[in-house]
Structures are given as C-alpha cells and as structure tokens.
Design an enzyme around this catalytic site. Structure first.
Site, PDB file in Angstrom:
ATOM      1  N   ASP A 144       0.835  -1.196   0.000  1.00 33.23           N
ATOM      2  CA  ASP A 144       0.000   0.000   0.000  1.00 33.23           C
ATOM      3  C   ASP A 144       0.872   1.249   0.000  1.00 33.23           C
ATOM      4  OD1 ASP A 144      -2.280   1.803   0.717  1.00 33.23           O
ATOM      5  OD2 ASP A 144      -3.304  -0.085   1.073  1.00 33.23           O
ATOM      6  N   HIS A 213      -3.918   6.375   2.882  1.00 33.83           N
ATOM      7  CA  HIS A 213      -4.545   5.115   2.479  1.00 33.83           C
ATOM      8  C   HIS A 213      -3.912   3.906   3.165  1.00 33.83           C
ATOM      9  CE1 HIS A 213      -5.554   1.841  -0.399  1.00 33.83           C
ATOM     10  NE2 HIS A 213      -6.628   2.557  -0.662  1.00 33.83           N
ATOM     11  N   SER A 553     -11.110  -0.762  -1.234  1.00 40.63           N
ATOM     12  CA  SER A 553      -9.852  -0.667  -0.480  1.00 40.63           C
ATOM     13  C   SER A 553     -10.103  -0.840   1.012  1.00 40.63           C
ATOM     14  CB  SER A 553      -9.232   0.721  -0.673  1.00 40.63           C
ATOM     15  OG  SER A 553      -8.406   0.752  -1.790  1.00 40.63           O
TER      16      SER A 553
END
Ligand SMILES: *[C@@H]1O[C@H](CO)[C@@H](O)[C@H](O)[C@H]1NC(C)=O
Ligand SMILES: *[C@@H]1O[C@H](CO)[C@@H](O)[C@H](O)[C@H]1NC(C)=O
Ligand SMILES: *[C@@H]1O[C@H](CO)[C@@H](O)[C@H](O)[C@H]1NC(C)=O
Ligand SMILES: *[C@@H]1O[C@H](CO)[C@@H](O)[C@H](O)[C@H]1NC(C)=O
Ligand SMILES: *[C@@H]1O[C@H](CO)[C@@H](O)[C@H](O)[C@H]1NC(C)=O
Ligand SMILES: *[C@@H]1O[C@H](CO)[C@@H](O)[C@H](O)[C@H]1NC(C)=O
Ligand SMILES: *[C@@H]1O[C@H](CO)[C@@H](O)[C@H](O)[C@H]1NC(C)=O
Ligand SMILES: *[C@@H]1O[C@H](CO)[C@@H](O)[C@H](O)[C@H]1NC(C)=O
Ligand SMILES: *[C@@H]1O[C@H](CO)[C@@H](O)[C@H](O)[C@H]1NC(C)=O
Ligand SMILES: *[C@@H]1O[C@H](CO)[C@@H](O)[C@H](O)[C@H]1NC(C)=O
Length: 767
Positions: A144, A213, A553
C-alpha cells in the site's frame, strides 16, 4: 479500405516503428527460483547474475544488462524489471526460460479517497464482531502507501514478542523514517518502478505514509485497540483492526501517482521472504488490460500465485468500477476478492424551520449552532458577490458569495457535480455565514452525505427542498437552525451493496464467480496520515489521526483481518481453507432479515455484487466443511488456460505434468459455482473436507430460474477430521428461447443441522 487510408495506415506504422526505439520499463518474468526458502546470499547473487547473463545475451554485454535492470527479483519470484526497447522485449519473450514479458503498468488504489469529491452512497457500517482469538503470532502485511507509525493503532502496548520466524526489518528505522516496535515490525519502500513511469516527482525514500490510504488499510486489517478514536468528535468509539493482536508489516509500493507492476512484484517478493502470513492488497488495474494475456501480465495475479503456493493468503479489493457488469478486478481464483457494502451507522440531524417544520437531514459537523436561537436563512443565488454570475453563487463556488448579504446567516447551497461539497461549506464560512444547508440535486435524490464540513452544515434531500423553498417563499424573514443528533448505530438497513463496488462476471474466467464476498467499505473510520488532509480537499488544512474513507480498499482489509484471526487459531489452515471458511459462512440477508439490497438499483443484489455474501467472522471460525483447493488444483486450472507445464511444475515439490484430459475450468474445487456457458447440460465436481466434528450433511438447493439442478449424492457423512468427500452437481437448461438467455443465480447449502456450508451458483444459460 481505399488507397488513401492504406497510405495513412502505413505512415502510422512507420512512425510506430520509429517510436519503438524508445526505452520503456518491462517485467521479464521467469517463474520460480530453483533455490528454496533457506537460500543464502550467494543464491540471491547467483540469481541476479543469471538475470544479467540472460539479458546481456540480448543487449550485447552484461554491462548493458546491469544498466538496464533496475530490479532483480531473487527471493521467491524469479525475474527482473528493466528498461528495454519494445523490439528487445519481444525478442526476450521468445527465450525458453521466459514465462512472460509485460510492460510496467500503473495500478490504482481502490479508494474513493475523498468522499467529498466522489459521489458514493453514504449509508452505515461497523466493525466485524468480536471473536475469541485476536490474531496472535500472525503477521499481516499490506502492499500500500506505507504507514503513519505514530498512530495509536500501531502502538505495541500489550503485544507479545516478535515471532521468531520473522525475517524482515524496518528500512529507515529512525524518528524521521518509520520507527518500528513489536506491533509494527516491518516497513520497506519500493519506488524504482514508479520513478521510471513518473520520473519528475520528488518522492521521499521512506515507507512513511504520505497519502493516508496505507495507514487506513493497515489499521483496519490489524490495528490495535484504540478507545476514543473519532473523526473530529464524530463516530467516537473504540477503533480496532480485524486482527488487533497480529504483528504488521507495511510494504510501500504505492505513491501519489499509483502503484507499478515492478514495485508490486518487489513488494510480494520481500513480503514472502520476510515470512508474513497474510497479504492485503487494496489496489488493482482496470479489468480491461488484464484481459489480454490473462494472468501472465498482471503482477498481482502472479505475485499472489507465488504467495498462495507458499501458504500465504492474499486478499484483494474487487475495484470501485461498479455497478457495471464485468468491472471486477483481481479475479485470479487463488485470491480472495472483496466487494464493498454499507454498515448500519447513520449521522442524522434535523433542520428546524421558523414555521416549526422539521426536515430530516444528515450531517457530521464538529461544531453545532447554539440551539436557543433561530438564524436568518438566505438562498445563495440571492447572495452573489457583486459583479459575479449568479450560476456560480448558486453552487457556492469559491469566493462567489457576498459577505454583506451572508454574514451571520444560514446559506442554502445547491449540490452540483463540479464544486466539492466540502468546498461549498468553505465558501460560506469564508463569507462569514453561520451555517449551510446543502440541497441535493434531482439526480442524487435522497442519497444524503454526512460530510466533515468546516462549519455547522447539513444536507437535505431533493424532495425536501420543496418544503424548504416554499417556506422561504412564504415569508420575508425566513429562519432556521440545524441540530445534529448522536451518531446512530443499528438503525439503518444494512448491509447494502455500494453502487461503486465492482461487479462480476469475471472478464478473464467467467467460470470463477467473482467477487468472492463483500465486507464493510462505506464510511469506514480508521487511522490516517497526519501529513495530509483527510478530505482530499487541498484547501482543507485540518489534520486528523482517524478518518473516514470508502471503497473496496476499505472492505479488503476487513477480510484480511478475519483471515489473520483464522490463521492464528488454525496455523495449519492453508490459504484456500481460510478462504473457503470465510466464503461458505457468508450471509446474503441483511440485518432486517431481508435479501441484501443493491444501492445502485434499490433492488435485491446478486452474487455478481457480493459473491457468497457478507462476511461473518465468528461463523468463519467454525465452518464445519471446507473446499480445500490445493496448489495442484490451481496448476491444473492453469493447464486448461494454456500455461506452460514446465513453468507450472516449478510451483510444487512433487513432479507435475498437466493432465492429458484437460480439466473443465468449472471443476476447480471452488467454494462457489459458476458456469461460463450452459447450452444443455453440465456436470460440475466439488470436493469437501471435514474440519469440524463428525457429522452427516444434507444438501439443499435453490436452483437458478429455468435451470434444473441435481446433486449426487445428497447426503455426505464425515467420521473424522480431514476426511474428503466428492459430490457432483448436474445442471440442465430448460431455456428454449433466446430472450431467456443470460446469467441466472441460485444457491446450494450443505448442513448437518449446526453448520451451514453455502455456495452461490451462477449459470450463464445460452440457448
Ligand atoms: C515450456 O517451456 C519449456 C522451456 O522452459 C519448453 O522447453 C517447452 O517446449 C514449453 N512447452 C510448451 C508446451 O510450450
Ligand atoms: C522535495 O521534498 C523535500 C521534502 O519534502 C523538500 O524539502 C524539497 O524542497 C522538495 N524539492 C522539490 C524540488 O520539490
Ligand atoms: C532510507 O534508507 C535508504 C537506504 O536504505 C536511503 O537511501 C534513504 O535515503 C533513506 N531515506 C530517508 C528518508 O532517510
Ligand atoms: C469519546 O468518548 C469518550 C468516552 O466514551 C470520552 O471520554 C471522549 O471525550 C469522547 N471524545 C470525543 C472527541 O468526543
Ligand atoms: C452566467 O453563466 C452561465 C453559464 O456559464 C451563462 O449561460 C450565462 O449567460 C451567464 N450569465 C451572465 C449574466 O453572464
Ligand atoms: C469555480 O470557480 C473557479 C475559479 O475560482 C473556476 O475555475 C471554476 O470553473 C468554477 N466552477 C464552476 C462550476 O463554475
Ligand atoms: C416528497 O415529499 C412529499 C411532501 O413534501 C411527500 O408527501 C412525499 O412522500 C415525498 N416523497 C418521497 C419519495 O420521499
Ligand atoms: C433558491 O435557489 C435555487 C437555485 O437557484 C432555486 O432553484 C430555488 O427556487 C431558490 N429558492 C428560493 C426560495 O428562492
Ligand atoms: C419560490 O420562489 C421562486 C422564485 O420566485 C420560484 O422559482 C420557486 O419555484 C418557488 N418555490 C416554491 C417551492 O414555491
Ligand atoms: C455451446 O455454446 C458455446 C458458446 O456459445 C458454443 O461455442 C458451443 O459450440 C455450444 N455447444 C453446443 C453443443 O451447442
């Protein structure tokens, strides 16, 4: 085609040849290494030298090969990433040792990133229920955007020692880099691939999360317990990951511009070398480009095949390209593919009008207006800044309002597709407004959003705007106030499929039903990077250690967390057993015991949205029976797809050759059933393995409409753990007319009275 067109085409061809001399980055994939997991530094060096040697034989010298190669994958994945001319790449692809050569592509993170920029459905969610074990001794990794190590979610309070099998480390283990602890035990960054595709960026050489994220997904999968986590005071509660007791490792392969094949493969290779147990991957490419040579030019499909063949489970997001059919990505059968659905959290508020009328609204503002007074109301289109076009004021675009007219008032702004909802609030605040009412447009109707506005604000539906406007028309001095209420949990119908969640059937192999399951992916609160705004609006200077994000996600790491729990309780479960347990215990009803609905249609959702259903972690711990898909099963499946058996045999210790009679793709021992094309009849085989107490299981079938289904046998008796039984499902089309063609859905369930082992059935009936 006339002559002129031909000449024109020839010109294009010539210029293409000319362009082909330009170097681009490619992945040259060579399969598995001959050396095993106990390889030495010398083995790795030997592997790199073999890469120089191979490429050197095409480029004329090893020296040139050294210059061209920017990654040499030496641990588990065999191959390299290099800058090559297109013609060189084509030549190398013909070498007998080369499995595939593909261009280094960019993948995208599967988050909607900013809910104020992207219009998504805003209905509820909550964490996956409590479950006995907490993921101890398990290592969960993410590929990620890295990690924000200071987050409380990554504190090592109460954590046990680092598992002895761990072989990884923290790059830049300093205060400025990524300081690690007993919780966060690994952090590495990979940016050579993205540097090649997008060279002019100023990237930091560290795994520190500069996007948010990566921290969000990592904390959702395996963050520690953090009481009092909230978003500017909203959704206050205990934050926790699915496996709060697990150790975590962040492999940063994604950057502001996306994630590249070359970096993704490097991340997989490192994570496998380091001995992680679960890999969570919340990113993907467009399904269209995976269509080409199928799995062989897709770094996630290849990396995860290496992972699964070594007992490491890989969980991926399905994509946010819904609700269109065929939009699902990460469809390889050895991956757990996760769709996104809502949770039952609601951010209600009410709008009080001067005529005592109350309108239901939705808001999440941190400051509320004093409740003992009413505020003057003004329509933004009546408050345009001097000399400005009223169309800008109507949508409350930046600097469009006249402070003289707006000061101290609640301003009514219209929703539109251009100006972010959060920005409208900033416009009102900058002009001195006291609050904002955001009126939904006709297109989005009654889909309301609770946004983290910078001033007291609320949103009302399009339908309710008539009541508001007729009140405003009815009086010279309209008044109003906004009163937020407590965040409510359990009130909303949930889960419902998010419209953005990518849908099946799989573009690559419709014989495998995808996605596999759905999990919470709308308005998920989790850790964030404090380097950037949580809303994605550049003008928003606020920082928060926790933030709401939506997307597959966010649903993917929920399942990764559950996989961690299952691995911790059952260290001998292989990735397909873990996957089967999660899939066959999933549920297709919502919290009101109604069939799960789809927010894109308002109607019942189908297995193309949710696969086998919504995850139920507690049930997954006790599945009774599982579909244990062995590595050899996957290899036979790949034989059918035409993979080279020399390559495939490198995935097993035992000798492997493709069966002389090719296996039907439908016969892969999968926890759901999908038939790519049913003309008349088909017989599909499945194998169940007992992982529970002895028991007699009976089958129950809900046949797809107009399809006859027979299961043979209808009763399976298991007397001990590990026992395997096979059954067959015969399906016969009853469809006579062409207009009845298409995918139909049904279900099949084995039960001993206590356990329920469910599979979705999808059948594409062709007349
Ligand atoms: C598979 O690859 C090997 C070399 O690695 C080659 O000798 C063999 O001919 C290939 N088989 C097929 C069916 O293409
Ligand atoms: C690159 O980033 C560093 C650290 O954020 C900053 O100090 C530097 O000015 C940046 N350089 C450029 C050319 O943007
Ligand atoms: C991190 O470590 C690498 C070497 O492993 C070094 O090249 C890089 O400059 C370091 N980055 C920072 C931000 O310290
Ligand atoms: C969150 O709730 C806890 C107790 O439940 C309370 O102590 C804390 O002040 C609350 N935080 C915020 C920001 O409202
Ligand atoms: C305002 O802008 C709209 C759309 O941009 C345009 O159609 C309209 O003519 C403009 N009105 C004035 C008064 O400039
Ligand atoms: C909003 O204002 C900006 C300039 O501040 C302008 O670039 C943009 O086009 C405007 N948007 C709309 C939808 O009018
Ligand atoms: C729209 O509002 C009217 C009253 O203003 C109400 O009667 C009607 O049921 C509403 N329709 C919907 C779909 O909410
Ligand atoms: C407020 O402005 C909107 C958009 O221009 C318009 O549709 C609405 O009728 C106005 N309401 C009143 C009460 O003027
Ligand atoms: C309110 O008045 C405006 C302007 O006079 C008009 O366009 C609008 O239709 C009216 N709205 C209602 C709900 O009466
Ligand atoms: C069944 O349908 C497929 C796809 O339309 C077709 O290729 C095949 O020939 C058909 N087989 C029979 C027996 O009709």
């Amino acid at each position: 085609m006339d002559g002129r067109k031909l000449i024109f085409l020839a010109c294009i061809l010539i210029s293409t040849l000319h362009v082909a001399a330009i170097k681009k980055s490619y992945i040259v994939y060579l399969g598995n290494h001959a050396h095993g997991s106990d390889a030495t530094i010398e083995d790795y060096e030997r592997a790199t030298n073999s890469h120089y040697n191979l490429l050197g034989s095409y480029l004329g010298s090893e020296e040139r090969a050294r210059d061209a190669i920017f990654y040499s994958y030496t641990k588990h994945i065999n191959g390299f990433a290099a800058r090559l001319e297109e013609k060189e790449a084509e030549e190398i692809a013909k070498h007998p040792d080369v499995v595939s050569v593909f261009p280094n592509k960019i993948y995208k993170l599967h988050t909607t990133r900013s809910w104020s920029f992207v219009d998504i459905d805003n209905n509820m969610p909550k964490e996956s229920g409590p479950i006995s074990s907490l993921g101890r001794n398990v290592i969960v990794a993410t590929l990620d955007t890295g990690v924000w190590p200071e987050s409380k979610s990554f504190s090592d309070e109460g954590m046990g020692p680092v598992p002895s099998k761990w072989r990884g480390y923290c790059q830049n283990n300093t205060r400025e880099g990524v300081p690690c602890n007993r919780k966060l035990i690994g952090a590495m960054y990979f940016n050579k691939g993205i540097n090649d595709l997008s060279p002019d960026q100023n990237r930091t050489n560290s795994a520190r999360d500069e996007e948010g994220h990566g921290s969000h997904t990592l904390s959702t999968a395996a963050g520690s317990f953090v009481p009092g986590a909230s978003y500017f005071g909203y959704a206050n509660g205990t934050a926790r990951g699915g496996s709060p007791g697990a150790h975590i490792a962040a492999y940063k392969v994604c950057w502001a511009e996306g994630c590249s094949d070359a970096d993704i493969l490097a991340g997989f290779d490192a994570a496998l070398h380091d001995n992680v147990d679960i890999i969570s991957v919340s990113l993907g490419g467009a399904s269209a480009f995976i269509g080409g040579t199928e799995f062989l030019d897709d770094s996630i499909a290849l990396g995860s095949l290496h992972a699964v063949s070594r007992g490491v489970a890989v969980v991926c997001s399905a994509g946010n390209a819904g609700p269109d059919a065929n939009s699902v990505t990460n469809v390889a059968p050895w991956i757990v593919t996760v769709g996104a659905s809502t949770i039952d959290r609601d951010f209600p508020s009410s709008l009080k009008l001067g005529n005592k009328q109350i309108i239901k609204a939705s808001s999440m503002e941190s400051k509320s207006l004093p409740q003992n007074k009413m505020y003057p109301l003004i329509n933004s289109s009546d408050a345009a800044a001097p000399g400005l076009n009223v169309t800008l004021a109507k949508i409350c675009n930046t600097s469009s309002l006249d402070p003289e007219k707006v000061k101290g008032k609640i301003v009514v702004c219209m929703r539109d597709m251009e100006v972010a909802r959060l920005v409208k609030g900033m416009t009102v605040k900058d002009a001195g407004g006291a609050g904002m009412i955001l009126v939904n447009n006709e297109y989005w109707g009654d889909v309301l959003y609770a946004d983290p506005h910078v001033l007291p604000a609320t949103m009302i539906s399009y339908n309710d705007s008539f009541a508001l406007f007729s009140y405003m028309n009815s009086t010279k001095k309209p008044l109003a106030n906004i009163s937020p209420q407590q965040t409510r949990i359990g009130t909303e119908q949930a889960p419902m499929m998010a419209a953005f969640s990518s849908r099946g059937p799989s573009f690559v192999t419709p014989e495998i039903l995808k996605p596999d399951v759905t999990a919470p992916g709308v308005n998920i609160l989790a850790a964030f990077s404090e380097l950037v705004s949580t809303t994605g609006v550049p003008e928003d200077t606020r920082r928060s250690p926790y933030a709401f994000l939506s997307g597959t996600s966010m649903s993917c790491p929920h399942v990764s967390g559950v996989a961690g729990l299952l691995k911790s309780e059952n260290p001998d479960w292989n990735p397909s057993v873990i996957k089967s347990a999660i899939m066959t215990t999933a549920r297709t009803k919502d919290n009101k015991n109604m069939p799960m609905r789809d927010l894109s249609t308002g109607k019942e959702a189908t297995p193309f949205a949710y696969g086998n259903g919504h995850i139920r972690p507690t049930r997954a711990a006790d599945p009774g029976l599982v579909y244990d898909t062995t590595v050899e099963d996957y290899l036979k499946f790949l034989c059918t797809l035409g993979f080279n058996s020399t390559y495939l045999s490198s995935f097993t210790n035992k000798p492997f050759t493709c069966p002389s009679e090719t296996m039907k793709l439908e016969d892969l021992n999968y926890p759901s059933i999908s038939v790519g094309a049913l003309n008349k009849t088909i017989v599909v085989t499945r194998r169940l393995t007992n992982v529970g107490p002895p028991g007699t299981y009976k089958v129950r079938v809900e046949a797809p409409p107009r399809v006859h289904v027979a299961v043979i046998p209808r009763v399976l008796t298991f007397t001990k753990v590990g026992q395997e039984k096979t059954y067959r499902v015969a399906m016969m089309s009853r469809i006579k007319e062409e207009r009845e063609q298409g995918f139909k859905f049904g279900r099949l369930m084995w039960s001993d009275g206590k356990h329920r082992v469910r599979s979705a059935i999808a059948v594409n009936v062709v007349a």
